[in-house]
Motif scaffolding. Structure first.
Motif, short mmCIF file in Angstrom:
data_model
loop_
_atom_site.label_atom_id
_atom_site.label_comp_id
_atom_site.label_asym_id
_atom_site.label_seq_id
_atom_site.Cartn_x
_atom_site.Cartn_y
_atom_site.Cartn_z
N ALA A 31 0.84 -1.20 0.00
CA ALA A 31 0.00 0.00 0.00
C ALA A 31 0.87 1.25 0.00
O ALA A 31 1.98 1.24 0.54
CB ALA A 31 -0.92 -0.01 1.22
N PRO A 32 0.39 2.35 -0.58
CA PRO A 32 1.19 3.58 -0.65
C PRO A 32 1.65 4.10 0.71
O PRO A 32 2.70 4.73 0.81
CB PRO A 32 0.24 4.58 -1.32
CG PRO A 32 -0.71 3.73 -2.10
CD PRO A 32 -0.89 2.47 -1.30
N GLU A 33 0.85 3.83 1.77
CA GLU A 33 1.26 4.34 3.08
C GLU A 33 2.53 3.68 3.60
O GLU A 33 3.10 4.11 4.61
CB GLU A 33 0.13 4.17 4.10
CG GLU A 33 -0.39 2.77 4.27
CD GLU A 33 -1.65 2.51 3.45
OE1 GLU A 33 -2.52 1.78 3.94
OE2 GLU A 33 -1.76 3.07 2.33
N ALA A 34 3.00 2.63 2.93
CA ALA A 34 4.26 2.00 3.33
C ALA A 34 5.42 3.00 3.23
O ALA A 34 6.34 2.95 4.05
CB ALA A 34 4.55 0.78 2.46
N GLY A 35 5.37 3.93 2.27
CA GLY A 35 6.44 4.90 2.11
C GLY A 35 6.64 5.78 3.33
O GLY A 35 7.73 5.84 3.89
N PRO A 36 5.58 6.51 3.76
CA PRO A 36 5.74 7.33 4.97
C PRO A 36 6.09 6.52 6.21
O PRO A 36 6.85 6.99 7.07
CB PRO A 36 4.37 7.99 5.12
CG PRO A 36 3.79 7.98 3.76
CD PRO A 36 4.30 6.75 3.10
N LEU A 37 5.56 5.31 6.31
CA LEU A 37 5.89 4.47 7.46
C LEU A 37 7.37 4.09 7.47
O LEU A 37 8.02 4.12 8.53
CB LEU A 37 5.02 3.20 7.45
CG LEU A 37 3.55 3.38 7.78
CD1 LEU A 37 2.79 2.07 7.56
CD2 LEU A 37 3.37 3.85 9.23
N LEU A 38 7.91 3.74 6.32
CA LEU A 38 9.33 3.42 6.23
C LEU A 38 10.19 4.63 6.57
O LEU A 38 11.19 4.52 7.29
CB LEU A 38 9.67 2.90 4.83
CG LEU A 38 9.31 1.46 4.52
CD1 LEU A 38 9.36 1.20 3.02
CD2 LEU A 38 10.24 0.50 5.26
N GLU A 39 9.81 5.78 6.05
CA GLU A 39 10.59 6.99 6.31
C GLU A 39 10.59 7.33 7.79
O GLU A 39 11.62 7.68 8.37
CB GLU A 39 10.04 8.15 5.49
CG GLU A 39 10.90 9.39 5.54
CD GLU A 39 10.56 10.39 4.46
OE1 GLU A 39 11.15 11.49 4.50
OE2 GLU A 39 9.73 10.09 3.59
N SER A 40 9.42 7.21 8.43
CA SER A 40 9.32 7.49 9.86
C SER A 40 10.14 6.50 10.68
O SER A 40 10.85 6.89 11.61
CB SER A 40 7.85 7.44 10.29
OG SER A 40 7.72 7.60 11.68
N ARG A 41 10.04 5.23 10.32
CA ARG A 41 10.78 4.21 11.06
C ARG A 41 12.29 4.39 10.89
O ARG A 41 13.05 4.24 11.85
CB ARG A 41 10.35 2.82 10.58
CG ARG A 41 11.10 1.66 11.24
CD ARG A 41 10.95 1.66 12.74
NE ARG A 41 11.65 0.53 13.35
CZ ARG A 41 11.93 0.44 14.65
NH1 ARG A 41 11.54 1.42 15.48
NH2 ARG A 41 12.55 -0.60 15.12
N LEU A 42 12.72 4.72 9.70
CA LEU A 42 14.15 4.94 9.47
C LEU A 42 14.65 6.13 10.28
O LEU A 42 15.76 6.09 10.82
CB LEU A 42 14.42 5.14 7.98
CG LEU A 42 15.87 5.12 7.54
CD1 LEU A 42 16.52 3.77 7.85
CD2 LEU A 42 16.01 5.42 6.07
N ALA A 43 13.84 7.18 10.38
CA ALA A 43 14.22 8.34 11.18
C ALA A 43 14.36 7.94 12.65
O ALA A 43 15.28 8.42 13.35
CB ALA A 43 13.19 9.45 11.02
N GLN A 44 13.47 7.06 13.14
CA GLN A 44 13.59 6.59 14.51
C GLN A 44 14.89 5.82 14.73
O GLN A 44 15.59 6.02 15.72
CB GLN A 44 12.40 5.67 14.86
CG GLN A 44 11.06 6.37 14.95
CD GLN A 44 9.94 5.38 15.15
OE1 GLN A 44 10.14 4.16 15.19
NE2 GLN A 44 8.72 5.89 15.27
#
Length: 277
Positions: free
Chosen positions: A259-272
Motif C-alpha cells: 500500500a502507498p502508506e508504506a512509504g511514509p511508514l518506512l521513512e518514519s521508522r528509518l528516522a527513529q
C-alpha cells in the motif's frame, strides 16, 4: 533453517543478523496489517548456494533482499532480470513468482532518485564494489569523464570494464591520484567503508571540492561521516547512507505491491532508527 508459518521475507548476507533491515521492515509490515515476516539469514561467503536457491522457491517465501557478498550470485541465480540487473551483473532483491525468481536492483533506483537528472561532467568513483557498480549504472548516458579507483587494482579494473561497456569515457587511477582529481569533480562517490569510524576523514582527503560538486556517500553510521560533514560545511549537495537506505526501501514498495502508506511508514521508522543509533 527452521521454517515457521506465514509468508516470509529474508535478508541474505554474510552478516545479515547485524543489519538494520529487519528492524526497519518488521514494524512497518505490522503497521500495514501484513502477516509477512522479515528475517535475517546469515549466509557466509563461500557457501554452497543451492540450499538458499531452493529455499527461496518454497511457497511461503515472498522475496529476499540480498547483501554482500551474494549480489552477483543473486543476479545469476534468477530466472528473469531487469535491464539494470543485466547491465550491472548484481541484484539486491529477489522476488519469487511461482517457481521462478525475478531479480531487481533497488540500489540503482535509489542512486538515480537521489542524484536526479542532469549531466555530471566528471565523476570520481572511490571504491569499486557493488555500490560503485550501482552508481555507474544509474549514471549511464549522463556523465563526462569517469575516474575509477580502489585499493585493489583488480577491482578497479573490473569496474572500469563495466564503465567502458556502458559507453563511458572512463579510466582507472591510483588511489592518491583519484583523491586529487576529486577536487575538481562534479560528483564524488564514496563506495568504500571509509567513514564507518568516527576517526575517518573525508574519503578524498582534506582538500576543498568544486562549488558544483555533489557528494554521494554510501556509508551509514551513528555519526555524520566526515565526507558528508565537509560537504555540508562547503554548502554542497550531498546524499548519505541513510538517504540511500530510505530510497532503496521505497523502491521495493511497488515491486511488492504494498500500500502507498508504506512509504511514509518506512521513512518514519528509518528516522527513529537513525535517532537511536
Amino acid at each position: 533453517m527452521a521454517h515457521s508459518p506465514g509468508p516470509r521475507m529474508f535478508l541474505i548476507g554474510s552478516e545479515a543478523s547485524a543489519a538494520m533491515s529487519p528492524a526497519l521492515w518488521s514494524p512497518v509490515l505490522e503497521r500495514l496489517g501484513s502477516t509477512w515476516t522479515y528475517e535475517p539469514w546469515d549466509v557466509p561467503a563461500g557457501s554452497v548456494m543451492d540450499e538458499v536457491h531452493a529455499r527461496l522457491l518454497e511457497a511461503d517465501v515472498i522475496a529476499a533482499n540480498v547483501t554482500m557478498p551474494h549480489k552477483t550470485w543473486a543476479a545469476a541465480a534468477a530466472d528473469a532480470v531487469t535491464e539494470t540487473v543485466r547491465l550491472s551483473g548484481a541484484s539486491n532483491f529477489l522476488v519469487r513468482d511461482g517457481g521462478r525468481l525475478e531479480a531487481h536492483n533497488t540500489d540503482i533506483t535509489a542512486v538515480g532518485q537521489l542524484l536526479g537528472g542532469g549531466h555530471r561532467r566528471h565523476v570520481v568513483m572511490l571504491g569499486a564494489g557493488g555500490a560503485a557498480r550501482a552508481a555507474l549504472i544509474a549514471l549511464r548516458g549522463r556523465t563526462g569523464r569517469v575516474t575509477v579507483a580502489d585499493r585493489d587494482p583488480q577491482a578497479a579494473g573490473r569496474l572500469l570494464r563495466v564503465a567502458e561497456n556502458l559507453g563511458m569515457d572512463a579510466r582507472a587511477s591510483a588511489w592518491a591520484d583519484a583523491q586529487a582529481e576529486a577536487r575538481q569533480a562534479s560528483l564524488i562517490v564514496n563506495a568504500t567503508p571509509i567513514g564507518k569510524s568516527g576517526q575517518d576523514g573525508p574519503v578524498w582527503g582534506e582538500t576543498r571540492l568544486a562549488d558544483d560538486a555533489f557528494v554521494y556517500d554510501f556509508v551509514y553510521a551513528p555519526h555524520t561521516t566526515a565526507s558528508i560533514a565537509r560537504a555540508r560545511q562547503q554548502g554542497l549537495q550531498c546524499a548519505d547512507g541513510w538517504d540511500h537506505l530510505r530510497e532503496q526501501a521505497a523502491a521495493m514498495i511497488p515491486i511488492l505491491g504494498l500500500a502507498p502508506e508504506a512509504g511514509p511508514l518506512l521513512e518514519s521508522r528509518l528516522a527513529q532508527l537513525h535517532a537511536r543509533s
